[in-house]
Design an enzyme around this catalytic site. Structure first.
Site, PDB file in Angstrom:
ATOM      1  N   ARG A   7       0.830  -1.226   0.000  1.00 42.48           N
ATOM      2  CA  ARG A   7       0.000   0.000   0.000  1.00 42.48           C
ATOM      3  C   ARG A   7       0.860   1.271   0.000  1.00 42.48           C
ATOM      4  O   ARG A   7       0.512   2.254   0.639  1.00 42.48           O
ATOM      5  CB  ARG A   7      -0.935   0.042   1.213  1.00 42.48           C
ATOM      6  CG  ARG A   7      -1.969  -1.056   1.207  1.00 42.48           C
ATOM      7  CD  ARG A   7      -3.299  -0.594   1.793  1.00 42.48           C
ATOM      8  NE  ARG A   7      -4.157  -1.755   1.968  1.00 42.48           N
ATOM      9  CZ  ARG A   7      -4.553  -2.217   3.150  1.00 42.48           C
ATOM     10  NH1 ARG A   7      -4.196  -1.611   4.255  1.00 42.48           N
ATOM     11  NH2 ARG A   7      -5.307  -3.284   3.221  1.00 42.48           N
ATOM     12  N   ARG A  30      -3.525   6.427   0.890  1.00 46.49           N
ATOM     13  CA  ARG A  30      -4.128   7.635   1.461  1.00 46.49           C
ATOM     14  C   ARG A  30      -3.236   8.380   2.436  1.00 46.49           C
ATOM     15  O   ARG A  30      -3.565   9.484   2.854  1.00 46.49           O
ATOM     16  CB  ARG A  30      -5.438   7.265   2.173  1.00 46.49           C
ATOM     17  CG  ARG A  30      -6.564   6.940   1.209  1.00 46.49           C
ATOM     18  CD  ARG A  30      -7.809   6.475   1.946  1.00 46.49           C
ATOM     19  NE  ARG A  30      -7.601   5.183   2.585  1.00 46.49           N
ATOM     20  CZ  ARG A  30      -8.467   4.608   3.416  1.00 46.49           C
ATOM     21  NH1 ARG A  30      -9.597   5.232   3.721  1.00 46.49           N
ATOM     22  NH2 ARG A  30      -8.222   3.437   3.963  1.00 46.49           N
ATOM     23  N   ARG A  75      -7.336  11.251  -5.990  1.00 44.68           N
ATOM     24  CA  ARG A  75      -8.495  10.373  -5.851  1.00 44.68           C
ATOM     25  C   ARG A  75      -9.787  11.116  -5.513  1.00 44.68           C
ATOM     26  O   ARG A  75     -10.873  10.564  -5.650  1.00 44.68           O
ATOM     27  CB  ARG A  75      -8.216   9.335  -4.733  1.00 44.68           C
ATOM     28  CG  ARG A  75      -7.366   8.161  -5.134  1.00 44.68           C
ATOM     29  CD  ARG A  75      -8.178   6.960  -5.583  1.00 44.68           C
ATOM     30  NE  ARG A  75      -9.109   6.478  -4.565  1.00 44.68           N
ATOM     31  CZ  ARG A  75     -10.426   6.673  -4.600  1.00 44.68           C
ATOM     32  NH1 ARG A  75     -10.961   7.342  -5.573  1.00 44.68           N
ATOM     33  NH2 ARG A  75     -11.197   6.204  -3.645  1.00 44.68           N
ATOM     34  N   ASP A 134      -6.779  -3.229  -7.275  1.00 41.26           N
ATOM     35  CA  ASP A 134      -7.429  -3.832  -6.111  1.00 41.26           C
ATOM     36  C   ASP A 134      -7.625  -5.313  -6.382  1.00 41.26           C
ATOM     37  O   ASP A 134      -7.838  -5.705  -7.537  1.00 41.26           O
ATOM     38  CB  ASP A 134      -8.775  -3.154  -5.852  1.00 41.26           C
ATOM     39  CG  ASP A 134      -9.326  -3.525  -4.475  1.00 41.26           C
ATOM     40  OD1 ASP A 134     -10.067  -4.526  -4.379  1.00 41.26           O
ATOM     41  OD2 ASP A 134      -8.996  -2.837  -3.489  1.00 41.26           O
ATOM     42  N   TYR A 176     -14.374 -12.869   0.402  1.00 41.25           N
ATOM     43  CA  TYR A 176     -15.045 -11.582   0.127  1.00 41.25           C
ATOM     44  C   TYR A 176     -16.358 -11.796  -0.621  1.00 41.25           C
ATOM     45  O   TYR A 176     -17.363 -11.146  -0.349  1.00 41.25           O
ATOM     46  CB  TYR A 176     -14.142 -10.681  -0.734  1.00 41.25           C
ATOM     47  CG  TYR A 176     -13.194  -9.811   0.043  1.00 41.25           C
ATOM     48  CD1 TYR A 176     -13.662  -8.794   0.880  1.00 41.25           C
ATOM     49  CD2 TYR A 176     -11.811  -9.980  -0.069  1.00 41.25           C
ATOM     50  CE1 TYR A 176     -12.778  -7.975   1.579  1.00 41.25           C
ATOM     51  CE2 TYR A 176     -10.918  -9.168   0.633  1.00 41.25           C
ATOM     52  CZ  TYR A 176     -11.417  -8.166   1.456  1.00 41.25           C
ATOM     53  OH  TYR A 176     -10.545  -7.356   2.144  1.00 41.25           O
TER      54      TYR A 176
END
Length: 367
Positions: A37, A41, A50, A86, A164
């Site tokens: 990552r 962010r 973004r 992703d 998921y």
């Protein structure tokens, strides 16, 4: 730039191959470092890029993925880039709808509830048609990197994707997905096989587009015990390594190093070390010496600083890195965190981590 280059030709010459050499077990002057990552962010420029875009719309924009992948490299002397994407693009390719819900994370509008729901999934996936935008992003990014560092492609592993698809999003227990393993073992294997086949084609396509290494994320390994891991995760992890390598050979594509990262699966390190991957990624819950003892001398290890260590003062980060390097040794080793960077981390502390790896490993190698 021509997006649709189906074989990696005409790419700029690689200037820093330290990461690839370490992955293959060759000697390096310093220990290479990258962060899971690393495009994320915690960077103000990431948040700015973004801001106006839906998350999965960003994933489908090669130009934005390229920009986000390059941002951390403008700040830090990292030894590898990882394409911004992703793991849930694979269930999307199978026909499932996933949306990013603010404050909640990725959410499936119609998760798999019954075995019959498997019939709704695409049984044959043309990865170029469904995931071509990832391949375009990789090709564009590989050119835009100008040979600075290698580019890593990735996918989620079958069990993690399955969990998921059944849970419909994140879960602390994975009880719905695990109940399938106990109640519907055959259907579970059918789904896992379908996912393994798609993941294989997807990873091969990433190499054709220009990826120079591949990482498989079994992020939910920790929800399984040793027996279930052996039944429902490991066989597919092995199959993917074998099938990807055999297809790369068939298509005369580069045999790139592959990394398996099975979070919290320290009970299976011996097996993972023999699963056909050049590199085994580690989370922070195992001592470097123990990991080495269990995996042997023939694989490179990657990891495993606790991501929360980056909240420590910079000097402390340096000490923790030094200790980690002494534990793993500087060779056959790629420094990383034991999981991804968190959104509230300071970019300065990420920089301190990267620089400490380079400085301490060079120092240890000299002495």
């Amino acid at each position: 730039i021509c997006f649709f280059i189906r074989s990696p030709k005409g790419f700029p010459k690689l200037k820093n191959d330290t990461f690839l050499r370490a992955a293959r077990g060759e000697e390096t002057e310093h220990t290479p470092v990258w962060c899971m990552r690393q495009a994320g962010r915690y960077l103000p420029e990431f948040r700015e890029t973004r801001a106006a875009q839906d998350f999965f719309a960003t994933c489908r924009s090669p130009k934005l993925c390229c920009e986000l992948t390059l941002q951390p490299l403008r700040r830090f002397p990292l030894d590898a880039a990882i394409i911004f994407s992703d793991i849930l693009v694979v269930p999307q390719a199978l026909g499932m709808e996933v949306v990013m819900v603010p404050g909640k994370g990725p959410t499936f509008t119609e998760p798999l509830k019954e075995v019959e729901d498997l019939l709704k999934l695409r049984q044959k996936v043309d990865v170029t048609a469904e995931l071509g935008y990832v391949f375009q992003a990789i090709t564009l990014t590989r050119h835009s990197l100008e040979g600075k560092v290698p580019l890593i492609g990735f996918s989620g592993a079958p069990w993690t994707l399955m969990s998921y698809m059944i849970e419909g999003g994140g879960s602390t227990t994975m009880a719905k997905a695990k109940s399938w393993l106990y109640r519907h073992p055959e259907a579970s294997h059918r789904l896992l096989r379908l996912l393994a086949d798609v993941v294989t084609d997807y990873l091969v396509g990433q190499v054709a587009a220009g990826a120079q290494a591949l990482q498989l994320f079994e992020s939910h390994a920790g929800h399984l015990g040793p027996e279930q891991f052996e039944d429902f995760a490991l066989p597919y992890i092995r199959d993917i390594a074998r099938a990807v390598k055999s297809k790369l050979k068939e298509e005369a594509l580069p045999l790139v190093p592959m990394i398996i990262f099975a979070k919290d699966a320290h009970y299976a390190l011996r097996e993972l070390a023999h699963a056909g991957y050049e590199v085994v990624g580690l989370d922070w819950t195992i001592r470097p010496q123990d990991a080495r003892a269990q995996t042997g001398k023939d694989v490179t290890l990657q990891g495993n600083l606790d991501p929360c260590a980056l909240y420590a003062p910079k000097e402390k980060i340096g000490e923790l890195v030094k200790k980690m390097l002494e534990g793993f040794g500087t060779q056959r080793y790629i420094a990383n965190l034991g999981h991804g960077l968190y959104p509230d981390m300071s970019p300065e502390h990420v920089g301190a981590f990267v620089e400490a790896v380079h400085a301490h490993s060079r120092h240890i190698n000299k002495h």
